[in-house]
Enzyme design. Structure first.
Site, PDB file in Angstrom:
ATOM      1  N   ASP A 196      53.352  93.057  58.752  1.00  0.00           N
ATOM      2  CA  ASP A 196      53.266  92.599  57.363  1.00  0.00           C
ATOM      3  C   ASP A 196      54.257  91.465  57.120  1.00  0.00           C
ATOM      4  O   ASP A 196      53.926  90.423  56.543  1.00  0.00           O
ATOM      5  CB  ASP A 196      53.554  93.781  56.435  1.00  0.00           C
ATOM      6  CG  ASP A 196      53.169  93.513  54.987  1.00  0.00           C
ATOM      7  OD1 ASP A 196      52.683  92.408  54.683  1.00  0.00           O
ATOM      8  OD2 ASP A 196      53.353  94.419  54.159  1.00  0.00           O
TER       9      ASP A 196
ATOM     10  N   TYR B  67      54.040 102.922  55.898  1.00  0.00           N
ATOM     11  CA  TYR B  67      53.114 102.854  54.777  1.00  0.00           C
ATOM     12  C   TYR B  67      52.293 104.133  54.642  1.00  0.00           C
ATOM     13  O   TYR B  67      51.820 104.463  53.560  1.00  0.00           O
ATOM     14  CB  TYR B  67      52.162 101.659  54.934  1.00  0.00           C
ATOM     15  CG  TYR B  67      52.846 100.306  54.894  1.00  0.00           C
ATOM     16  CD1 TYR B  67      54.149 100.169  54.415  1.00  0.00           C
ATOM     17  CD2 TYR B  67      52.198  99.177  55.341  1.00  0.00           C
ATOM     18  CE1 TYR B  67      54.770  98.939  54.373  1.00  0.00           C
ATOM     19  CE2 TYR B  67      52.805  97.932  55.301  1.00  0.00           C
ATOM     20  CZ  TYR B  67      54.085  97.815  54.822  1.00  0.00           C
ATOM     21  OH  TYR B  67      54.704  96.591  54.783  1.00  0.00           O
TER      22      TYR B  67
ATOM     23  N   LYS C 155      61.355  97.422  67.615  1.00  0.00           N
ATOM     24  CA  LYS C 155      62.808  97.545  67.413  1.00  0.00           C
ATOM     25  C   LYS C 155      63.285  98.715  68.269  1.00  0.00           C
ATOM     26  O   LYS C 155      63.929  99.664  67.810  1.00  0.00           O
ATOM     27  CB  LYS C 155      63.116  97.754  65.927  1.00  0.00           C
ATOM     28  CG  LYS C 155      64.609  97.606  65.569  1.00  0.00           C
ATOM     29  CD  LYS C 155      65.166  96.216  65.827  1.00  0.00           C
ATOM     30  CE  LYS C 155      66.631  96.141  65.375  1.00  0.00           C
ATOM     31  NZ  LYS C 155      67.275  94.885  65.832  1.00  0.00           N
TER      32      LYS C 155
ATOM     33  N   ASP D 242      63.758  91.230  64.921  1.00  0.00           N
ATOM     34  CA  ASP D 242      64.675  90.211  64.399  1.00  0.00           C
ATOM     35  C   ASP D 242      64.663  88.956  65.261  1.00  0.00           C
ATOM     36  O   ASP D 242      64.644  87.832  64.759  1.00  0.00           O
ATOM     37  CB  ASP D 242      66.089  90.773  64.247  1.00  0.00           C
ATOM     38  CG  ASP D 242      66.545  91.617  65.421  1.00  0.00           C
ATOM     39  OD1 ASP D 242      65.709  91.960  66.276  1.00  0.00           O
ATOM     40  OD2 ASP D 242      67.744  91.948  65.487  1.00  0.00           O
TER      41      ASP D 242
ATOM     42  N   ASP E 274      53.463  87.013  57.251  1.00  0.00           N
ATOM     43  CA  ASP E 274      53.769  86.215  56.062  1.00  0.00           C
ATOM     44  C   ASP E 274      54.708  85.061  56.430  1.00  0.00           C
ATOM     45  O   ASP E 274      54.564  83.942  55.932  1.00  0.00           O
ATOM     46  CB  ASP E 274      54.396  87.086  54.974  1.00  0.00           C
ATOM     47  CG  ASP E 274      53.347  87.776  54.117  1.00  0.00           C
ATOM     48  OD1 ASP E 274      52.170  87.798  54.526  1.00  0.00           O
ATOM     49  OD2 ASP E 274      53.697  88.290  53.039  1.00  0.00           O
TER      50      ASP E 274
END
Length: 354
Positions: free
Chosen positions: A243, A142, A187, A219, A247
């Site tokens: 993020d 971001y 990751k 994942d 959610d």
């Protein structure tokens, strides 16, 4: 206690839910003998419309001079399908985080038993879940360098050692006050930035020998969050992964309308629901304001140290749910129509119980 609170409603349903959050703070001040003063400021689409800037300088000045910020939401559908728009509401949000040094986003997944049936996950899997996410907020893709040509685009995923260390320490400190368990999500099997992340978390963990540390790839963590949410306690992760995963975690609580967050760092804290601006229901008195109310509870606790007052707000929300009241997003087929309330009406029920 005398404190100054800046209310920044932003866009869409942010305008409605922050009204309820502010009323809750006013009720708390009245009941517990505090003196809270308020001001308002613009951000996002409404700020662009008024000034051409998603985060006007006047808003930043007000933010820096306040003791805490009750925030709504930013975003507007007109920008979502326009990849060529140079000015966007979300730029104001990112700039606010950077300017205020808000590097840590705390997202508690507070599960009310009355809402077990509101989730798409089986109640027996959910019951007893209690998770605290620490999402790094000012690094990652971001904020990394962005490039765009006619036929390609790139966003630099970058982390510095100090950025990982400071969010890790906050997460470890929290783990020491809870179950002494911490999961770090990355990751590292693919991304170099994740290898640095894991390395730094492992280094910091040496200062917290009582905390059991588990590393998971993003994942796998996404799968486990749905399969076995009780496995999670304190979770620390980067901006992009945080993020997405928080959610996903909204399904544990039944709705995004139930999840509060706190963004803290070097100065004034910002307290906001995790949901977006939801323009499709804006202005219709349909939005669930409880995430804003619970954000106000976080504000009282974290920025002002008012634990009793914070608990009084959470208890009021719990009492409203126990009484059977719901907003549309958390109602089910068994909820009587007369118990499904609008934004303002359910806010009034919460106020009665503080």
């Amino acid at each position: 206690m005398r404190k100054h609170i800046l209310v920044v409603p932003g866009d869409g349903i942010g305008q409605e839910v922050t009204q309820v959050g502010k009323k809750v703070l006013e009720r708390v001040a009245e009941k517990f003998g505090h003196d809270f003063t308020y001001d308002e400021a613009l951000i996002g689409h409404v700020a662009i419309e008024a000034t051409g800037d998603p985060l006007p300088e006047e808003t930043l000045v007000k933010m820096r001079s306040s003791d805490a910020i009750l925030f709504g939401a930013v975003g507007h559908a007109k920008y979502d399908n326009d990849p060529n728009a140079k000015v966007r509401p979300e730029q104001g949000l990112l700039k606010m985080r950077k300017e205020l040094g808000l590097f840590a986003n705390l997202r508690p997944i507070k599960l009310f038993d009355e809402l077990l049936a509101s989730s798409s996950i089986k109640p027996e899997i959910l019951k007893g879940s209690d998770i605290l996410f620490f999402r790094e907020l000012t690094g990652d893709v971001y904020f990394g360098e962005k490039k765009r040509t006619k036929d390609s685009a790139s966003d630099l995923m970058i982390y510095h050692r100090y950025e990982v260390e400071r969010i890790a320490r906050k997460a470890f400190d929290a783990a020491m006050t809870r179950g002494k368990k911490l999961m770090s999500v990355d990751k590292a099997n693919v991304l170099e930035s994740s290898r640095l992340w894991r390395e730094v978390v492992q280094e910091v963990s040496k200062d917290y020998p009582e905390v059991t540390v588990e590393h998971q790839f993003i994942d796998a963590a996404a799968m486990l969050l749905i399969k076995d949410p009780k496995r999670f306690d304190v979770v620390v992760l980067g901006n992009l992964f945080g993020d997405i995963l928080t959610d996903e975690a909204s399904q544990i609580a039944g709705s995004m309308g139930m999840l509060a967050s706190a963004s803290i760092g070097e100065s004034t804290g910002v307290y906001e629901p995790i949901h977006g601006s939801a323009h499709d229901i804006a202005g219709k008195n349909l939005a669930n304001p409880m995430a804003s109310v619970l954000s106000a509870a976080l504000l009282l606790d974290i920025s002002f140290g008012l634990k009793e007052e914070s608990e009084a707000v959470i208890s009021a929300v719990d009492a409203v749910l126990k009484a059977g009241f719901r907003t549309g997003d958390i109602a089910d087929e068994k909820t009587p129509k007369e118990m499904i309330l609008g934004t303002q009406e359910i806010g009034e029920e919460i106020l009665k119980r503080i």
